[in-house]
Write an enzyme that holds these catalytic residues in place. Sequence first.
Site, mmCIF file in Angstrom:
data_model
loop_
_atom_site.group_PDB
_atom_site.id
_atom_site.type_symbol
_atom_site.label_atom_id
_atom_site.label_comp_id
_atom_site.label_asym_id
_atom_site.label_seq_id
_atom_site.Cartn_x
_atom_site.Cartn_y
_atom_site.Cartn_z
ATOM 1 N N SER A 1 11.958 -22.728 -83.546
ATOM 2 C CA SER A 1 10.911 -22.843 -82.594
ATOM 3 C C SER A 1 10.255 -23.557 -82.845
ATOM 4 O O SER A 1 9.860 -23.802 -81.150
ATOM 5 C CB SER A 1 10.591 -21.036 -81.604
ATOM 6 N N HIS B 1 17.864 -25.904 -81.152
ATOM 7 C CA HIS B 1 17.583 -25.019 -80.003
ATOM 8 C C HIS B 1 17.504 -24.386 -79.274
ATOM 9 O O HIS B 1 17.752 -24.712 -77.929
ATOM 10 C CB HIS B 1 16.035 -25.524 -79.795
ATOM 11 N N GLU C 1 17.496 -27.702 -76.732
ATOM 12 C CA GLU C 1 16.678 -28.871 -77.236
ATOM 13 C C GLU C 1 17.275 -29.444 -78.671
ATOM 14 O O GLU C 1 17.228 -28.700 -79.519
ATOM 15 C CB GLU C 1 15.216 -28.287 -77.438
ATOM 16 N N ASN D 1 8.513 -26.056 -76.407
ATOM 17 C CA ASN D 1 6.884 -24.709 -77.110
ATOM 18 C C ASN D 1 5.984 -25.052 -76.658
ATOM 19 O O ASN D 1 5.073 -24.199 -76.817
ATOM 20 C CB ASN D 1 7.535 -23.690 -77.830
HETATM 21 N N1 CAA Z 1 21.569 -11.507 -73.815
HETATM 22 C C1 CAA Z 1 22.261 -11.723 -72.791
HETATM 23 N N2 CAA Z 1 22.736 -11.989 -71.905
HETATM 24 C C2 CAA Z 1 20.752 -11.498 -71.066
HETATM 25 C C3 CAA Z 1 20.409 -10.975 -71.243
HETATM 26 C C4 CAA Z 1 20.380 -11.552 -73.073
HETATM 27 N N3 CAA Z 1 19.405 -10.477 -74.125
HETATM 28 N N4 CAA Z 1 19.400 -10.386 -70.781
HETATM 29 C C5 CAA Z 1 19.925 -10.591 -69.527
HETATM 30 N N5 CAA Z 1 21.152 -11.345 -69.733
HETATM 31 C C6 CAA Z 1 21.999 -12.077 -69.001
HETATM 32 C C7 CAA Z 1 23.008 -10.445 -68.105
HETATM 33 O O1 CAA Z 1 24.109 -11.348 -68.105
HETATM 34 C C8 CAA Z 1 22.585 -10.127 -67.198
HETATM 35 O O2 CAA Z 1 24.143 -10.007 -66.097
HETATM 36 P P1 CAA Z 1 24.421 -8.769 -66.167
HETATM 37 O O3 CAA Z 1 24.020 -7.616 -64.893
HETATM 38 O O4 CAA Z 1 25.811 -9.549 -65.731
HETATM 39 O O5 CAA Z 1 24.645 -7.802 -67.125
HETATM 40 C C9 CAA Z 1 22.020 -11.107 -66.120
HETATM 41 O O6 CAA Z 1 21.145 -11.816 -67.296
HETATM 42 C C10 CAA Z 1 21.090 -10.926 -65.397
HETATM 43 O O7 CAA Z 1 20.125 -10.274 -66.163
HETATM 44 P P2 CAA Z 1 19.442 -9.168 -65.263
HETATM 45 O O8 CAA Z 1 19.586 -8.246 -64.065
HETATM 46 O O9 CAA Z 1 19.240 -7.995 -66.209
HETATM 47 O O10 CAA Z 1 17.739 -9.397 -65.594
HETATM 48 P P3 CAA Z 1 17.179 -10.648 -64.560
HETATM 49 O O11 CAA Z 1 17.827 -10.980 -63.228
HETATM 50 O O12 CAA Z 1 15.605 -10.948 -64.722
HETATM 51 O O13 CAA Z 1 17.669 -11.810 -65.728
HETATM 52 C C11 CAA Z 1 16.381 -12.445 -67.376
HETATM 53 C C12 CAA Z 1 17.237 -11.841 -67.290
HETATM 54 C C13 CAA Z 1 17.384 -13.940 -67.130
HETATM 55 C C14 CAA Z 1 16.025 -13.339 -68.651
HETATM 56 C C15 CAA Z 1 15.525 -13.582 -66.866
HETATM 57 O O14 CAA Z 1 14.474 -12.827 -66.664
HETATM 58 C C16 CAA Z 1 14.846 -14.832 -67.802
HETATM 59 O O15 CAA Z 1 15.650 -16.291 -66.736
HETATM 60 N N6 CAA Z 1 13.520 -14.589 -67.927
HETATM 61 C C17 CAA Z 1 12.812 -16.175 -68.631
HETATM 62 C C18 CAA Z 1 14.306 -16.055 -69.757
HETATM 63 C C19 CAA Z 1 13.184 -17.964 -69.935
HETATM 64 O O16 CAA Z 1 11.958 -17.706 -70.429
HETATM 65 N N7 CAA Z 1 13.843 -18.284 -71.768
HETATM 66 C C20 CAA Z 1 12.405 -18.570 -72.587
HETATM 67 C C21 CAA Z 1 11.962 -18.319 -73.304
HETATM 68 S S1 CAA Z 1 11.771 -19.341 -74.678
HETATM 69 C C22 CAA Z 1 12.566 -19.651 -75.269
HETATM 70 O O17 CAA Z 1 13.846 -19.397 -75.292
HETATM 71 C C23 CAA Z 1 12.603 -20.754 -76.666
HETATM 72 C C24 CAA Z 1 11.422 -20.030 -78.058
HETATM 73 O O18 CAA Z 1 11.967 -21.272 -79.014
HETATM 74 C C25 CAA Z 1 10.611 -18.838 -78.296
HETATM 75 P P1 NAD Z 2 14.626 -11.508 -85.459
HETATM 76 O O1 NAD Z 2 13.134 -10.892 -86.010
HETATM 77 O O2 NAD Z 2 15.619 -10.990 -84.299
HETATM 78 O O3 NAD Z 2 16.134 -12.558 -86.035
HETATM 79 C C1 NAD Z 2 15.084 -13.033 -87.615
HETATM 80 C C2 NAD Z 2 17.185 -12.096 -88.346
HETATM 81 O O4 NAD Z 2 16.835 -12.899 -89.700
HETATM 82 C C3 NAD Z 2 17.113 -10.857 -89.094
HETATM 83 O O5 NAD Z 2 18.091 -9.926 -88.433
HETATM 84 C C4 NAD Z 2 16.459 -10.961 -90.728
HETATM 85 O O6 NAD Z 2 17.002 -9.624 -90.641
HETATM 86 C C5 NAD Z 2 17.465 -11.966 -90.807
HETATM 87 N N1 NAD Z 2 17.186 -12.942 -91.626
HETATM 88 C C6 NAD Z 2 15.566 -12.771 -92.333
HETATM 89 N N2 NAD Z 2 15.524 -13.363 -93.760
HETATM 90 C C7 NAD Z 2 16.545 -13.707 -93.949
HETATM 91 C C8 NAD Z 2 17.631 -14.781 -94.584
HETATM 92 N N3 NAD Z 2 16.737 -15.350 -95.944
HETATM 93 N N4 NAD Z 2 18.671 -14.549 -94.017
HETATM 94 C C9 NAD Z 2 19.158 -14.278 -93.970
HETATM 95 N N5 NAD Z 2 18.685 -13.834 -92.316
HETATM 96 C C10 NAD Z 2 17.603 -13.344 -92.812
HETATM 97 O O7 NAD Z 2 14.491 -13.674 -84.743
HETATM 98 P P2 NAD Z 2 14.495 -14.080 -83.718
HETATM 99 O O8 NAD Z 2 13.984 -14.019 -82.339
HETATM 100 O O9 NAD Z 2 16.648 -14.139 -83.217
HETATM 101 O O10 NAD Z 2 14.627 -15.351 -84.261
HETATM 102 C C11 NAD Z 2 15.266 -16.456 -85.002
HETATM 103 C C12 NAD Z 2 14.778 -18.195 -84.713
HETATM 104 O O11 NAD Z 2 15.172 -18.437 -83.761
HETATM 105 C C13 NAD Z 2 13.197 -18.311 -85.446
HETATM 106 O O12 NAD Z 2 12.961 -19.399 -86.002
HETATM 107 C C14 NAD Z 2 12.525 -18.215 -83.910
HETATM 108 O O13 NAD Z 2 10.976 -18.859 -84.156
HETATM 109 C C15 NAD Z 2 13.878 -18.901 -83.359
HETATM 110 N N6 NAD Z 2 13.921 -18.710 -81.928
HETATM 111 C C16 NAD Z 2 13.830 -17.531 -81.558
HETATM 112 C C17 NAD Z 2 13.927 -17.763 -79.702
HETATM 113 C C18 NAD Z 2 12.647 -16.276 -79.424
HETATM 114 O O14 NAD Z 2 12.636 -15.965 -78.011
HETATM 115 N N7 NAD Z 2 13.131 -15.165 -79.991
HETATM 116 C C19 NAD Z 2 13.989 -18.561 -79.180
HETATM 117 C C20 NAD Z 2 14.047 -19.421 -79.248
HETATM 118 C C21 NAD Z 2 14.297 -19.916 -80.775
#
Ligand code: CAA
Ligand code: NAD
Length: 281
Positions: free
Chosen positions: A117, A138, A150, A188
Amino acid sequence: MKYIFVIGAGQMGAGIAQVFATHNFSVKLFDVNQEALQKGMEGIHKRLDRSVEKERMTQEEAEQAKAHLETASTLEDASNCDFAIEAVVENMDVKEKVFRQLDEIMPEHAILATNTSSLPITDVAAVTNRPSQVIGMHFMNPVPVMKLVEVIRAIQTSDETYERVEQLAKQLVKTPVEVNDYPGFVSNRVLMPMINEAIFTVYEGVASKEDVDTVMKLGMNHPMGPLQLADFIGLDTCLSIMEILFDGFGDSKYRPCPLLKKYVAAGWLGKKSGRGFYIYE
Ligand code: CAA
Ligand code: NAD
């Protein structure tokens, strides 16, 4: 590229494995934790079955995707793969160790990608003997739903590697965006300060968590409120990203909220641990 190795079967790794398998790549999924690996595979099967129920996929397509997926019991199983994508915990020491091992194990032509991330891709590339073949790929959470990838160039990434990974993202029917390797990339750097600021508004007693989420959902049309989204991403991952922004830019505007630090110290990591800003059954 045909044979894909996914390291880490958590929420991101399992989603990434599912998307590759759905698009006819042969995928091996690996995790150090057997329980996590089992859970990751079960989640994929469940989501594929649900896609059939929802008529987004035929039964035959779902069975084909399942047949393209297998678990790996060791990293050595990557020795015949063309592409590895790492999605282990957001910790540089762990990631560098994985990349050193993959570099030893994988064939010369293989590309090594990280789904980090926010950690610097340049530093990850530097621990390998093939830095020009290391890149950030990403995906966003939930991977099967979100359209963006990304594609992050380390300073050492070659144009050829970039182009191959951009093409790979398109084969997965995702939209790739080219980004250079700076803290937080684009996604992010923009998203996480908003989440951190939302946590500050709760910490300072400006409004309740529910009300902060309602403001952003109904007022800004965000699909999830920022605190709900933080729980969904994982509070450990959110904290780690803020720390990287803070260290990387040296600017106090990125200081992580003390409440976020406290939740992580308590083991309240969000949805994945059953408790974060909200409680999950
Ligand atoms: N895995 C796979 N599919 C999923 C899921 C999951 N965890 N959660 C939801 N879905 C899918 C399902 O297919 C669902 O369709 P069904 O009803 O057929 O199962 C569909 O999404 C819609 O889900 P819901 O009706 O349960 O809920 P929703 O309409 O509120 O949508 C959501 C769920 C798509 C997650 C929506 O709330 C959303 O877009 N949230 C924001 C997500 C976001 O911002 N993501 C980026 C996070 S940041 C990041 O990823 C980067 C990082 O490095 C941290
Ligand atoms: P998570 O905690 O759900 O899963 C991480 C997994 O890695 C665990 O199952 C753990 O057992 C495994 N693990 C730890 N050390 C390991 C090793 N040495 N070899 C193999 N497996 C190992 O975490 P996550 O949310 O899936 O995030 C994973 C990566 O993706 C991170 O780098 C995170 O920053 C990035 N990411 C997360 C998100 C998010 O929304 N959570 C979105 C984009 C990117």
